[in-house]
Design a protein around this motif. Structure first.
Motif, PDB file in Angstrom:
ATOM      1  N   LYS A   1      26.289 -25.562   6.713  1.00 41.01           N
ATOM      2  CA  LYS A   1      26.454 -24.908   8.286  1.00 41.01           C
ATOM      3  C   LYS A   1      25.225 -23.925   8.374  1.00 41.01           C
ATOM      4  O   LYS A   1      25.218 -23.061   7.457  1.00 41.01           O
ATOM      5  CB  LYS A   1      27.704 -24.399   8.519  1.00 41.01           C
ATOM      6  N   PRO A   2      24.431 -23.828   9.202  1.00 41.75           N
ATOM      7  CA  PRO A   2      23.484 -23.150   9.334  1.00 41.75           C
ATOM      8  C   PRO A   2      23.807 -21.525   9.620  1.00 41.75           C
ATOM      9  O   PRO A   2      24.782 -21.439  10.489  1.00 41.75           O
ATOM     10  CB  PRO A   2      22.507 -23.494  10.599  1.00 41.75           C
TER      11      PRO A   2
ATOM     12  N   SER B   1      23.905 -18.858  12.390  1.00 37.76           N
ATOM     13  CA  SER B   1      23.646 -18.700  13.437  1.00 37.76           C
ATOM     14  C   SER B   1      24.726 -18.063  14.277  1.00 37.76           C
ATOM     15  O   SER B   1      25.883 -17.863  13.740  1.00 37.76           O
ATOM     16  CB  SER B   1      23.326 -20.051  14.395  1.00 37.76           C
TER      17      SER B   1
ATOM     18  N   SER C   1      25.756 -38.140  11.587  1.00 38.81           N
ATOM     19  CA  SER C   1      24.726 -38.075  10.446  1.00 38.81           C
ATOM     20  C   SER C   1      24.843 -39.595  10.141  1.00 38.81           C
ATOM     21  O   SER C   1      23.802 -40.203   9.533  1.00 38.81           O
ATOM     22  CB  SER C   1      25.237 -37.240   9.258  1.00 38.81           C
TER      23      SER C   1
ATOM     24  N   GLU D   1      19.237 -33.920  17.312  1.00 38.06           N
ATOM     25  CA  GLU D   1      19.316 -32.955  18.047  1.00 38.06           C
ATOM     26  C   GLU D   1      20.894 -32.811  18.361  1.00 38.06           C
ATOM     27  O   GLU D   1      21.345 -31.498  18.644  1.00 38.06           O
ATOM     28  CB  GLU D   1      18.559 -32.975  19.490  1.00 38.06           C
TER      29      GLU D   1
ATOM     30  N   ARG E   1      22.426 -30.840  15.679  1.00 34.36           N
ATOM     31  CA  ARG E   1      22.076 -29.391  15.589  1.00 34.36           C
ATOM     32  C   ARG E   1      22.863 -28.763  16.770  1.00 34.36           C
ATOM     33  O   ARG E   1      23.375 -27.758  16.688  1.00 34.36           O
ATOM     34  CB  ARG E   1      20.550 -29.335  15.641  1.00 34.36           C
TER      35      ARG E   1
ATOM     36  N   ASP F   1      25.987 -27.483  15.673  1.00 36.47           N
ATOM     37  CA  ASP F   1      25.955 -26.243  14.783  1.00 36.47           C
ATOM     38  C   ASP F   1      26.032 -26.739  13.285  1.00 36.47           C
ATOM     39  O   ASP F   1      26.525 -26.016  12.604  1.00 36.47           O
ATOM     40  CB  ASP F   1      26.786 -25.118  15.114  1.00 36.47           C
ATOM     41  N   HIS F   2      25.231 -28.072  13.091  1.00 34.15           N
ATOM     42  CA  HIS F   2      25.110 -28.519  11.703  1.00 34.15           C
ATOM     43  C   HIS F   2      23.648 -29.013  11.581  1.00 34.15           C
ATOM     44  O   HIS F   2      23.280 -29.088  12.567  1.00 34.15           O
ATOM     45  CB  HIS F   2      26.397 -29.749  11.508  1.00 34.15           C
ATOM     46  N   PHE F   3      23.399 -29.169  10.303  1.00 35.08           N
ATOM     47  CA  PHE F   3      22.093 -29.523   9.887  1.00 35.08           C
ATOM     48  C   PHE F   3      22.043 -31.144   9.983  1.00 35.08           C
ATOM     49  O   PHE F   3      23.071 -31.675   9.468  1.00 35.08           O
ATOM     50  CB  PHE F   3      21.698 -29.057   8.514  1.00 35.08           C
ATOM     51  N   ALA F   4      21.069 -31.672  10.499  1.00 34.91           N
ATOM     52  CA  ALA F   4      20.956 -33.069  10.483  1.00 34.91           C
ATOM     53  C   ALA F   4      20.189 -33.314   8.967  1.00 34.91           C
ATOM     54  O   ALA F   4      19.404 -32.891   8.663  1.00 34.91           O
ATOM     55  CB  ALA F   4      19.964 -33.488  11.517  1.00 34.91           C
TER      56      ALA F   4
END
Length: 161
Positions: free
Chosen positions: A3-4, A6, A26, A74, A77, A80-83
């Motif tokens: 999780k980024p 943010s 994903s 997108e 993202r 709130d997760h990285f692709a």
């Protein structure tokens, strides 16, 4: 996927549901990217009496897939997760089978039908998760992807009849 860092997301979708959605999207991204690569390679390498029509058809299809990749990534993202973005990640997540050889045009078309059907199954599986999470934007995205994959599979399948 980590999780980024943010600000806390508070969009009405629980964190655990966003995680499930991001995982499903994903997988769809990996399937779509693998299908994109396959379609583009077939565009380059098709031969035979169907060359002109398939060369043009494959180009239309890989361009549509290319645009869809960004939409899917997108959405991941926005949740709130990285692709995923590496070949290794895609290979681990994808259900669409890669092709390292060059089949004849009928083999190419058959594999693309299978790839689009696989993407549709993945999208439909994720749709159920999105619907349960009351995630309308993801449902909308998946509806668009289902329509595109099912229409493309139908058009390709018609070539084999």
């Amino acid at each position: 996927m980590t999780k980024p860092a943010s600000p806390r997301v508070d969009n009405g979708i629980a964190a655990k549901d966003r995680k499930k959605l991001a995982e499903g999207l994903s997988a769809l991204l990996a399937d779509s990217y693998t299908l994109y690569l396959k379609t583009h390679a077939f565009h380059w390498n098709v031969t035979g009496p169907m060359f002109n029509s398939l060369h043009a058809m494959f180009m239309t299809q890989y361009n549509e897939l290319w645009m869809a990749l960004d939409e899917i990534a997108e959405r991941i993202r926005a949740l709130d997760h990285f692709a995923p973005g590496s070949g290794a990640q895609f290979a681990k997540l994808a259900s669409v089978k890669e092709e390292s050889g060059v089949p004849d045009w009928r083999g190419m078309v058959g594999q693309l039908v299978e790839g689009h059907d696989t993407c549709a199954r993945t999208a439909r599986r994720v749709f159920r998760v999105a619907e349960a999470a009351n995630d309308q934007p993801t449902c909308d995205l998946l509806t668009v992807r289902l329509k595109a994959h099912e229409k493309t599979a139908w058009m390709l399948r018609a070539l084999l009849e």
